[in-house]
Design an enzyme around this catalytic site. Structure first.
Site, PDB file in Angstrom:
ATOM      1  N   HIS A 167     -75.562  89.571   4.711  1.00  0.00           N
ATOM      2  CA  HIS A 167     -76.268  88.769   3.704  1.00  0.00           C
ATOM      3  C   HIS A 167     -75.551  89.300   2.443  1.00  0.00           C
ATOM      4  CE1 HIS A 167     -79.163  88.204   0.540  1.00  0.00           C
ATOM      5  NE2 HIS A 167     -80.494  87.975   1.656  1.00  0.00           N
ATOM      6  N   HIS A 181     -80.310  98.421  -2.593  1.00  0.00           N
ATOM      7  CA  HIS A 181     -79.120  97.791  -3.686  1.00  0.00           C
ATOM      8  C   HIS A 181     -79.524  98.860  -5.013  1.00  0.00           C
ATOM      9  CE1 HIS A 181     -76.195  95.635  -5.497  1.00  0.00           C
ATOM     10  NE2 HIS A 181     -77.330  94.900  -6.676  1.00  0.00           N
ATOM     11  N   GLU A 212     -82.965  93.845 -13.498  1.00  0.00           N
ATOM     12  CA  GLU A 212     -83.262  92.932 -12.406  1.00  0.00           C
ATOM     13  C   GLU A 212     -85.275  92.021 -12.798  1.00  0.00           C
ATOM     14  OE1 GLU A 212     -82.650  93.208  -8.560  1.00  0.00           O
ATOM     15  OE2 GLU A 212     -80.202  93.343  -8.685  1.00  0.00           O
ATOM     16  N   HIS A 240     -86.316  95.725 -11.972  1.00  0.00           N
ATOM     17  CA  HIS A 240     -85.910  96.694 -11.230  1.00  0.00           C
ATOM     18  C   HIS A 240     -85.174  96.815 -12.608  1.00  0.00           C
ATOM     19  CE1 HIS A 240     -87.069  95.506  -7.144  1.00  0.00           C
ATOM     20  NE2 HIS A 240     -88.340  96.387  -7.250  1.00  0.00           N
ATOM     21  N   HIS A 254     -83.643  99.941  -5.207  1.00  0.00           N
ATOM     22  CA  HIS A 254     -84.191  98.903  -4.836  1.00  0.00           C
ATOM     23  C   HIS A 254     -83.925  98.244  -3.430  1.00  0.00           C
ATOM     24  CE1 HIS A 254     -82.326  97.088  -7.193  1.00  0.00           C
ATOM     25  NE2 HIS A 254     -82.579  95.597  -6.189  1.00  0.00           N
TER      26      HIS A 254
END
Length: 458
Positions: free
Chosen positions: A312, A355, A361, A385, A391
């Site tokens: 990803h 992550h 974020e 976050h 998260h």
């Protein structure tokens, strides 16, 4: 128009149907609502055409490099200087950096949508600040706001502290600005530059018989450098948000004959709201040219770049707009969209990975569902976050994605976005204590099972 001079809902809908636009991002646009209103060969002739007043609106310092300089020349019926003194008015639920009501919180936070507003709530009265960072007086940082409204604005608003990126989640909006009109609906965004006056009128939430459903959405207030398109680097010349897909308004003006009595003008300045009663509409620009202009963009026009082999990609590949800071590559704020796309990665955990990030974020959901959260993250809600908070996918998403058959998969049942910023976001006291704060958000990661099976030596 109604008998008291107010614009009817039907008139607004007809106005939207007739709208035309200029296209392109950062262009030197020009537009005139009356032929001959724009001067030729100079910006400020001794006598401007048609008896108008010439005025420059500067969104950047005069001496900033040409590539980053933002300014427009406006030709208006009344000069902006012709107004009475502003006086302080109540800030409502609007807060501004520096955010000192609370301390930065390392915990992961998530909110349900705002509750329904009180009757007669317009866009400005319905602005609710979740948090932010930086210092508006130093033109650094950003703020996250939400809005809920069930009434069109009769007053006019401008923000001297920053530009406003409006992200509707429920209900279409008609934005009447000094430069003309923009129509935005869920799935679109609109940007109002710093200092530009505008009015927000509701389209889906009103009828001529009375109020209807609530209009609702998100706002990023960017105190720093104006948003720009990100550099493409190895991607090449094309991809992500294409400049041609951005829409700027054509000139349209309000004359004294269009107003019924004084017009309230509200100015946000260094964190506080100030008000004045004008004897004319400040939306009286007959012609303009320049690049400091409002614009709208359809998020579904975003050209998604993604993996066609494995893994990803980092979410930076989904950046629509970025506000650069004094450190190359480190944005004051990025606006990121998770638009419809194909997932084809082989031997790949396809949702966003677990992550921790030096950036902070705030994520919102416009429609549908987000592929990393099976439940609890709903349209109109949002999650925060902060810097280095861990998260990633919840338990249900992890279990499903880990066992999924990796056939090509189209993700087109949701539209999410993110405001990502270089500094921690400090929540306001009203956000930290809100009834719609989800106090059990951490539970979505509970139950992630141990799967480690070490090789046992004899």
């Amino acid at each position: 128009m109604s008998g008291d001079g107010r614009i009817t809902a039907e008139a607004r809908r007809k106005t939207v149907e007739a709208l035309t636009y200029l296209t392109g991002f950062g262009n030197e646009h020009s537009s005139e609502a009356v032929p001959g209103a724009l001067p030729h060969g100079r910006n400020s002739p001794q006598r401007a055409p048609l008896g108008l007043y010439a005025e420059q609106l500067s969104g950047t310092a005069f001496t900033e490099p040409r590539a980053h300089n933002r300014r427009s020349w406006l030709y208006r019926i009344h000069p902006s200087a012709a107004h009475p003194a502003f006086t302080r008015t109540d800030n409502g639920a609007v807060r501004t950096a520096p955010f000192t009501e609370t301390v930065p919180d390392p915990n992961r936070l998530r909110w349900n949508p705002l509750p329904e507003p009180a009757p007669g709530t317009d866009f400005l009265a319905g602005l609710w600040t979740l948090g932010g960072n930086g210092d508006a007086t130093q033109r650094t940082g950003m703020a996250v706001h939400l809005y809920h409204a069930n009434s069109s604005m009769e007053r006019v608003f401008s923000d001297a502290d920053g530009e406003l990126l409006i992200v509707p989640e429920r209900g279409a909006l008609l934005l009447r600005t000094e430069f003309g009109l923009l129509h935005v609906e869920p799935g679109h965004v609109a940007l109002i530059p710093r200092g530009v006056r505008f009015r927000v009128e509701l389209l889906d939430a009103e009828s001529d018989d009375g109020p209807g459903p609530t209009a609702r959405g998100y706002v990023c207030e960017n105190y720093g450098a104006p948003f720009q398109l990100p550099d493409l680097g190895p991607i090449g010349a094309n991809g992500l948000a294409n400049a041609r897909d951005f829409r700027a308004p054509v000139a349209a003006y309000e004359d004294d004959e269009d107003t019924a009595g004084p017009v309230e003008v509200v100015n946000k300045f260094c964190g506080n709201l100030w008000t004045a009663a004008y004897d004319h509409s400040p939306l009286d620009v007959v012609a303009w040219h320049g690049n400091h202009v409002p614009y709208a963009y359809d998020l579904r026009a975003f050209n998604v770049i993604g993996t066609i082999s494995y893994d990803h990609p980092d979410p930076s590949i989904f950046t629509v707009l970025t506000s650069p800071s004094d450190t190359p590559g480190l944005a004051g704020v990025d606006f990121v969209v998770f638009a419809p796309r194909w997932l084809v990665g082989e031997d790949t955990f396809r949702p966003p990975y677990f992550h921790r990030n030096v950036m902070s974020e705030y994520m919102g959901l416009i429609e549908g569902a987000y592929d990393a959260k099976a439940e609890g993250f709903v349209p109109g809600g949002g999650s925060l976050h902060n810097m280095m908070s861990a998260h990633g996918p919840d338990r249900e998403t992890f279990d499903r994605a880990s066992a999924a058959e990796l056939r090509p998969q189209k993700i087109d049942d949701g539209l999410a976005f993110m405001f990502e910023t270089r500094w921690p976001v400090t929540a306001t006291a009203q956000a930290a204590g809100a009834e719609h704060l989800q106090h059990a958000y951490d539970d979505v990661w509970q139950g992630l099972q141990r799967h480690f099976e070490p090789v046992r030596r004899p």
